[in-house]
Design an enzyme around this catalytic site. Structure first.
Site, PDB file in Angstrom:
ATOM      1  N   GLU A 247       1.845 -11.193  -2.889  1.00 12.89           N
ATOM      2  CA  GLU A 247       0.896 -10.094  -2.699  1.00 12.89           C
ATOM      3  C   GLU A 247       1.669  -8.780  -2.511  1.00 12.89           C
ATOM      4  O   GLU A 247       1.287  -7.737  -3.035  1.00 12.89           O
ATOM      5  CB  GLU A 247       0.021 -10.384  -1.470  1.00 12.89           C
ATOM      6  CG  GLU A 247      -0.911  -9.239  -1.136  1.00 12.89           C
ATOM      7  CD  GLU A 247      -1.896  -9.568  -0.007  1.00 12.89           C
ATOM      8  OE1 GLU A 247      -1.874 -10.696   0.502  1.00 12.89           O
ATOM      9  OE2 GLU A 247      -2.684  -8.672   0.334  1.00 12.89           O
ATOM     10  N   GLY A 345      -4.261  24.122  -7.222  1.00 13.90           N
ATOM     11  CA  GLY A 345      -5.654  23.791  -6.904  1.00 13.90           C
ATOM     12  C   GLY A 345      -6.243  22.739  -7.820  1.00 13.90           C
ATOM     13  O   GLY A 345      -7.107  21.949  -7.408  1.00 13.90           O
TER      14      GLY A 345
END
Ligand SMILES: Cc1cc2nc3c(=O)[nH]c(=O)nc-3n(C[C@H](O)[C@H](O)[C@H](O)COP(=O)(O)OP(=O)(O)OC[C@H]3O[C@@H](n4cnc5c(N)ncnc54)[C@H](O)[C@@H]3O)c2cc1C
Length: 382
Positions: A247, A345
């Site tokens: 995992e 931005g």
């Protein structure tokens, strides 16, 4: 940087990778936004993934799987992450749950469950974490009390990936609380026949929005004793310890793909973006930042490739898997943050892939065992 140059890649894997890349682009990417809004994928997506061999690729063909290796699971993680689609919870389903069944279920159970998982007819989940116990798994309260030929489950779980859609849930429970970790077992719950089992909220997350993550409640749920992942009670912790390195590698692979995609996106963006009459890429700050990110991603690729070779030889030890998990995810979050900054931005707008990579990456330092726990595992070997 591409998996094609990795030492563990073969011609067959390149063909598999092409097929997965096409499927992901055709069936997953166009649905990602809608799934993010509904906080889960359509069940049909699991069936389609099953049809193209994207589920259980490393499970033997006799159980309906693809007959491949962990390298096939790795390709799927890399391709889904690279494409920015994390909604279909294949990592848990194929990379984790199917392997617990392959290793610990009876022959009859493997025949009953694995082919359906490979076809996407049964969706898998693993329920370890509870509201009061995440890192400290020994503190779980879920009880499995034997009553005749059944276990009776009582308790609750939280943060369970695929929890809303799951049909087959590996439930970690105490069969003998007095024995601590040696009194912990894993019981397979088939949700179709589970009176007293209830799914709670589909938890609203900051990232991985299209992948369902649920609370689960168990109120006198009766599960046949043969659904104990055996052969005997009390083996749950050993089983978790044996399976968790795989995992952790899956999470490290996801972190690697995140870094590589973030770099690709950002290099293209800064080349086009004009600031003060020149390309953003021409500024020394941009060049140095990206040079640093590329160096980190290259080191991550080298380390993860080395771990992959060890997994495939059956030689990856738990501490190296823990190192790969914490280091790759930590660096991946840093690289994605730098890359987002270079977008200005626009990096904060969901229409730019870097925004989703940033949001999806954050949890990688927390789940699969938090990075602090990974460092504990490494520290124990000092
Ligand atoms: C999106 C998502 C999906 C998940 N999917 C699953 C799933 O499918 N199945 C499942 O069972 N669980 C799942 N989890 C749960 C996840 O594994 C846990 O959140 C994680 O193990 C941390 O446990 P916790 O949240 O209880 O945090 P806590 O254990 O309360 O930890 C809080 C903080 O304390 C730190 N800490 C704890 N112990 C130590 C220590 N000994 N030394 C230093 N620091 C320490 C932690 O690192 C963390 O920073 C998921 C979680 C998320 C967010």
């Amino acid at each position: 940087m591409d998996t094609r140059n990795s030492p563990w890649i073969t011609e067959d894997l390149v063909i598999f990778q092409d097929a997965i890349r096409r499927f992901v682009a055709r069936e997953l990417v166009p649905n990602e936004e809608r799934w993010a809004k509904q906080q889960q994928v359509d069940r049909e997506a699991w069936l389609k993934a099953g049809e193209v061999g994207m589920l259980c690729p490393s499970i033997p063909e006799e159980y309906g799987g693809g007959g491949g290796t962990f390298a096939h699971d790795a390709i799927i993680t890399l391709e889904q992450t690279r494409a920015g689609t994390a909604s279909l919870g294949t990592n848990v389903h194929s990379g984790i749950v199917a392997h617990y069944l392959l290793r610990y279920a009876t022959e009859e159970q493997k025949q009953r469950w694995l082919p359906k998982m490979a076809r996407g007819e049964l969706i898998g989940a693993i329920a370890m974490s509870e509201p009061g116990a995440g890192s400290d798994l020994q503190a779980i309260k879920m009880r499995a009390v034997r009553d005749g030929d059944h276990y009776v489950l009582n308790g609750s779980k939280t943060f369970i990936t695929n929890g809303i859609l799951a049909d087959l849930i590996l439930v970690v429970a105490k069969t003998d609380p007095a024995k601590g970790s040696k009194g912990t077992s894993i019981v397979v719950l088939e949700t179709a026949q589970a009176e007293g089992f209830r799914r709670g909220r589909n938890l609203e997350k900051i990232g991985l929005k299209g992948n369902d993550t649920a609370e689960l409640f168990f109120d006198d749920v009766r599960v046949p004793c043969e659904n104990l992942l055996g052969p005997e009670e009390g083996k749950g912790f050993v089983q978790l310890m044996q399976q968790l390195p795989q995992e952790r590698m899956i999470i490290a692979l996801g972190a690697l793909a995140t870094m590589e995609r973030a770099l690709e996106e950002t290099i293209a963006y800064v080349r086009d973006r004009k600031v003060f009459g020149q390309s953003l890429l021409d500024l020394q700050n941009t060049r140095f930042r990206l040079a640093e990110c590329k160096t980190v991603a290259t080191i991550a690729r080298t380390f993860v490739d080395d771990c992959m070779q060890k997994v495939l030889r059956g030689e990856l030890d738990p501490e190296t898997a823990a190192m790969a998990k914490w280091w790759s995810t930590q660096r991946s979050c840093e690289v994605v943050d730098e890359c987002l900054q270079l977008h200005g931005g626009y990096g904060y707008m969901m229409e730019y892939p870097i925004a989703r990579l940033y949001l999806n990456a954050r949890v990688s330092k927390i789940f699969g065992g938090s990075n602090e726990i990974m460092k504990e595992l490494v520290a124990r070997t000092l």
